[in-house]
Motif scaffolding. Structure first.
Motif, short mmCIF file in Angstrom:
data_model
loop_
_atom_site.label_atom_id
_atom_site.label_comp_id
_atom_site.label_asym_id
_atom_site.label_seq_id
_atom_site.Cartn_x
_atom_site.Cartn_y
_atom_site.Cartn_z
N LEU A 224 3.69 4.20 -3.90
CA LEU A 224 2.87 2.84 -3.54
C LEU A 224 3.49 1.81 -2.78
N GLY A 225 4.75 2.07 -2.28
CA GLY A 225 5.34 1.09 -1.72
C GLY A 225 4.72 0.53 -0.31
N ASP A 226 3.86 1.47 0.41
CA ASP A 226 3.40 1.01 1.53
C ASP A 226 1.99 0.41 1.33
N ARG A 227 1.39 0.29 0.29
CA ARG A 227 0.14 -0.35 -0.15
C ARG A 227 0.23 -1.79 -0.25
N TYR A 228 -0.90 -2.40 -0.08
CA TYR A 228 -0.95 -3.85 -0.25
C TYR A 228 -1.68 -4.04 -1.39
N PRO A 229 -1.59 -5.30 -1.95
CA PRO A 229 -1.85 -5.59 -3.35
C PRO A 229 -3.43 -5.35 -3.60
N GLN B 201 -5.25 -3.03 -2.62
CA GLN B 201 -5.41 -1.56 -2.87
C GLN B 201 -4.89 -0.93 -4.16
N LEU B 202 -4.28 -2.14 -4.76
CA LEU B 202 -3.88 -1.48 -6.37
C LEU B 202 -4.86 -1.93 -7.45
N SER B 203 -4.63 -1.28 -8.23
CA SER B 203 -5.57 -1.84 -9.73
C SER B 203 -4.86 -2.91 -10.40
N GLY B 204 -5.54 -3.40 -11.33
CA GLY B 204 -4.84 -4.59 -11.92
C GLY B 204 -3.57 -4.14 -12.70
N GLY B 205 -3.54 -3.04 -13.41
CA GLY B 205 -2.46 -2.99 -13.95
C GLY B 205 -1.30 -2.69 -13.03
N ARG C 173 -10.53 -4.42 4.24
CA ARG C 173 -10.01 -4.76 2.85
C ARG C 173 -11.01 -4.18 1.77
N ARG C 174 -12.39 -4.48 2.28
CA ARG C 174 -13.39 -3.90 1.34
C ARG C 174 -13.26 -2.43 1.11
N GLY C 175 -12.88 -1.68 2.17
CA GLY C 175 -13.15 -0.21 2.21
C GLY C 175 -11.80 0.27 1.36
N HIS C 176 -10.61 -0.42 1.38
CA HIS C 176 -9.78 0.14 0.59
C HIS C 176 -9.76 -0.26 -0.68
N ARG C 177 -10.58 -1.41 -1.07
CA ARG C 177 -10.73 -1.88 -2.44
C ARG C 177 -11.78 -0.66 -3.25
N GLU C 178 -12.47 0.08 -2.17
CA GLU C 178 -13.49 0.98 -2.73
C GLU C 178 -12.72 2.24 -3.03
N LYS C 179 -11.69 2.36 -2.11
CA LYS C 179 -10.94 3.71 -2.23
C LYS C 179 -9.93 3.51 -3.32
N ARG C 180 -9.68 2.33 -3.56
CA ARG C 180 -8.20 2.45 -4.68
C ARG C 180 -8.43 3.41 -5.84
N GLY C 181 -7.36 3.90 -6.12
CA GLY C 181 -7.46 4.80 -7.50
C GLY C 181 -7.06 4.52 -8.59
N ARG C 182 -7.22 4.87 -9.71
CA ARG C 182 -7.18 4.37 -11.11
C ARG C 182 -5.42 4.03 -11.21
N GLY C 183 -5.45 2.83 -12.15
CA GLY C 183 -3.95 2.57 -12.36
C GLY C 183 -3.11 3.52 -13.02
N GLN C 184 -2.00 3.89 -12.71
CA GLN C 184 -1.08 4.95 -13.29
C GLN C 184 -0.67 4.55 -14.89
N THR C 185 -0.33 5.57 -15.34
CA THR C 185 0.28 5.04 -16.75
C THR C 185 1.52 4.42 -16.66
N PRO C 186 1.74 3.64 -17.54
CA PRO C 186 3.14 2.88 -17.43
C PRO C 186 4.21 3.74 -17.51
N MET D 224 1.50 -8.87 2.49
CA MET D 224 2.68 -8.02 2.35
C MET D 224 2.53 -6.56 1.49
N THR D 225 3.28 -5.79 1.77
CA THR D 225 2.97 -4.38 0.99
C THR D 225 3.85 -4.50 -0.32
N VAL D 226 3.58 -3.53 -1.23
CA VAL D 226 4.18 -3.58 -2.48
C VAL D 226 5.81 -3.43 -2.43
N ALA D 227 6.43 -2.74 -1.51
CA ALA D 227 7.78 -2.91 -1.00
C ALA D 227 8.17 -4.04 -0.82
#
Length: 603
Positions: free
Chosen positions: A374-379, A381-385, A222-235, A339-342
């Motif tokens: 992003l459907g297969d990612r877990y929470p 692994q996501l940015s706050g936005g 989980r820590r590895g995923h958090r470090e690799k997660r990208g920036r939030g996309q634009t709305p 659970m994943t995003v989906a």
């Protein structure tokens, strides 16, 4: 001569059976106690953990009295010529009883660590209690439950005193490893005692080490995923896929709830236009949402949504959260972490849909919220936005008749908050249901909500359009919440003239003066400076101190005479830095003007 390994097989047999029993009993007891609020809670808790604190011989004695031939169970078994005493069944029962508290307490701790918002949100998405247990509570508590199972097994494997009392030490039948060690030492067979001690330590420690290794590997991933997660996309630029509701949309609230710190008592209506609940901490904003969602129960009153009664104390109607069709977006978003995003979005979809239909609707929500791919990612692994948009998509997927937003931007940085605020405004404009937006940020409320309900200490103090409330706040509290910083006690002198006693001046006003006027106020950015001292409501002033922001200066000003110290001031004025550059070097006194059209008269 080969060593007698019967203690190993007897220990494994009894320990595994005891662990199997305590696994189910411990989880059931822990989950039940988690929600139990009865008066006997402390007594039941004491009974459950008693084997953990009582001496094992006392536990064994009590079991012997219970299962012995003169005990209640023993008498029931006499007609069947069956006895538990001095059998391996007795050893298993003793091991079960002494290992149960560890299973129960550790499982209870695992359930208690689950964010309660996850369970509340799941209920608003229509999930039954059994669905919540199997799909949320149990999976999230699983690491703790596995640890509890390992501890229970190790405790059952090492049980001695209670087993000796109930099952005795019968070689080949009830002699477990701990008893083999004890009697080997008693007989002076130290090599045999060492052998069994090493065996029992190896079995116990290997299980504990394996569980710890699994948990550490899981956390590192989980820590590895958090470090690799990208920036939030634009709305999203597209409008969201939203449910179409009937044209008759409305929420009627008239409730009271007695709380330890204050008494919540509010009555208001809301339609399709977003209503902002504005107020300070402890004003009752979030409690209103929780009552609407069915998470809290009002003391009395009624809640009606689109003609459907959700709560009525007189008629004893209180629909559970799952039947209210309420979308609830809480401050921390409460995404299901396992659970994943989906899967999170699909959790909110109506039950009974085919897998193909679920995939289509999930993809529509992902597209609408700019979450494609992003459907297969877990929470985690996501940015706050991104997390916020997933939570909003999940809420909308449930086709709610009302959308409740509890400070949805509080966990975001300033830049991301501005981006997502624009998308939220567009989403709410397209949403064909009732929407309530809770915030303590006046500017946020003004930008997002056409109408506002201002709350203080559990009560509504003003309700109307945002323009009316910001232009004409009726009380000092409302004015302060909406950003006004300058107040004075006021008295009526005559028609069109009041005395501002705290500022030491008389003021001409344009608005009709209320008969029960109590205060006058003016916003800091409405104070202007002039070189003409003869204008109406113009007074000499001196600078006490300044406060700087990136674009503005706040000037703390004293009227009529020079300030004695930095805290000796009457009014705060806000000016752009360009204006500040033109006046800062001018000699005192400066002259400020309190525009009669800008004065706020409060009752």
């Amino acid at each position: 001569m080969a060593p007698d390994l019967s203690p190993l097989w007897i220990s494994l047999k009894t320990s595994l059976l005891a662990t199997f029993i305590t696994f189910f009993l411990g989880i059931a007891a822990a989950y039940w106690m988690l929600g139990y609020r009865g008066k006997a809670k402390s007594l039941i808790e004491g009974i459950f953990v008693a084997p953990l604190i009582l001496p094992p011989t006392v536990v064994g004695f009590l079991l012997l009295m219970f299962f012995g031939k003169n005990g209640p169970v023993g008498k029931l078994m006499q007609p069947f010529d069956f006895s538990i005493v001095f059998t391996w069944y007795g050893a298993a029962i003793a091991a079960t009883v002494v290992s149960f508290p560890l299973m129960y307490k550790t499982a209870l701790g695992a359930f208690e660590q689950i964010d309660s918002n996850l369970l509340r949100v799941a209920r608003t998405l229509g999930a039954t209690e059994s669905t919540i247990f199997w799909r949320i509570s149990l999976p999230l508590a699983l690491p703790g439950i596995l640890a509890a199972t390992t501890l229970a097994f190790a405790r059952a494997l090492g049980e001695f005193g209670a087993t000796l009392m109930l099952a005795g030490n019968i070689p080949g039948q009830t002699q477990t490893i701990p008893m083999a060690i004890y009697f080997a030492v008693e007989a002076g067979a130290m090599d045999e005692a060492w052998f069994w001690s090493i065996v029992i330590m190896a079995i116990s420690l290997s299980g504990i080490i394996a569980v710890n290794f699994w948990q550490e590997s899981r956390e590192q991933g989980r820590r590895g995923h958090r470090e690799k997660r990208g920036r939030g996309q634009t709305p999203a630029e597209e409008s969201s896929v939203l449910p179409k509701l009937s044209s008759t949309v409305g929420l009627i609230i008239d409730i009271e709830k007695q709380l330890p710190s204050f008494h919540l008592k509010v009555a208001f209506n809301s339609d399709e236009q977003t209503l902002g609940l504005l107020g300070g901490s402890g004003a009752g904003k979030s409690m209103i949402l929780r009552c609407i969602a069915g998470i809290e129960t009002p003391t009395k009153g009624r809640i009606i949504l689109n003609g459907k009664v959700l709560f009525d104390s007189e008629k004893r109607i209180n629909l559970p959260s799952r039947d209210r069709r309420i979308g609830f977006l809480v401050q921390n978003y409460a995404l299901f972490p396992h659970m994943t995003v989906a899967q999170n979005i699909a959790f909110g979809l109506p039950k009974g849909l085919s897998n193909g239909s679920i995939r289509v609707q999930v993809e529509e929500q992902l597209l609408a919220m700019q979450l494609q791919g992003l459907g297969d990612r877990y929470p985690h692994q996501l940015s706050g936005g991104q997390q916020q948009r997933v939570a909003l998509a999940r809420a909308l997927a449930s086709q709610p008749e009302a959308l409740l937003l509890d400070e949805p931007f509080s966990a975001l940085d300033t830049h991301l908050r501005s981006q997502l605020e624009q998308q939220m405004t567009e989403t709410l404009a397209d949403y064909r249901g009732v929407s309530l937006f809770v915030t303590h940020n006046m500017e946020e409320a003004y930008r997002v909500c056409p109408n506002l309900l201002v709350l203080e200490h559990g009560g509504a103090v003003q309700y109307g359009s945002k323009h009316e409330i910001f232009e004409h706040p009726t009380t000092v509290g409302v004015a302060r919440i909406t950003g006004c910083k300058n107040f004075s006690v006021a008295q009526l002198v005559r028609s069109g003239l009041i005395e501002a006693s705290d500022w030491g001046c008389h003021l001409q006003v344009m608005d009709t003066i209320p008969n029960n006027i109590s205060h006058v106020g003016i916003r800091a950015h409405h104070i202007s400076f002039t070189k003409d001292p003869n204008q109406e409501n113009t007074f000499p002033c001196w600078l006490a101190r300044t406060s700087e922001t990136p674009h503005r200066m706040t000037l703390f000003l004293k009227l009529h005479s020079a300030a004695n110290n930095p805290q000796d001031y009457h009014l705060q004025a806000e000016v752009f830095k360009e204006k500040w550059a033109t006046i800062k070097d001018q000699p005192f006194p400066w002259y400020l003007r309190l525009d009669p059209l800008r004065l706020i008269l409060m009752e």
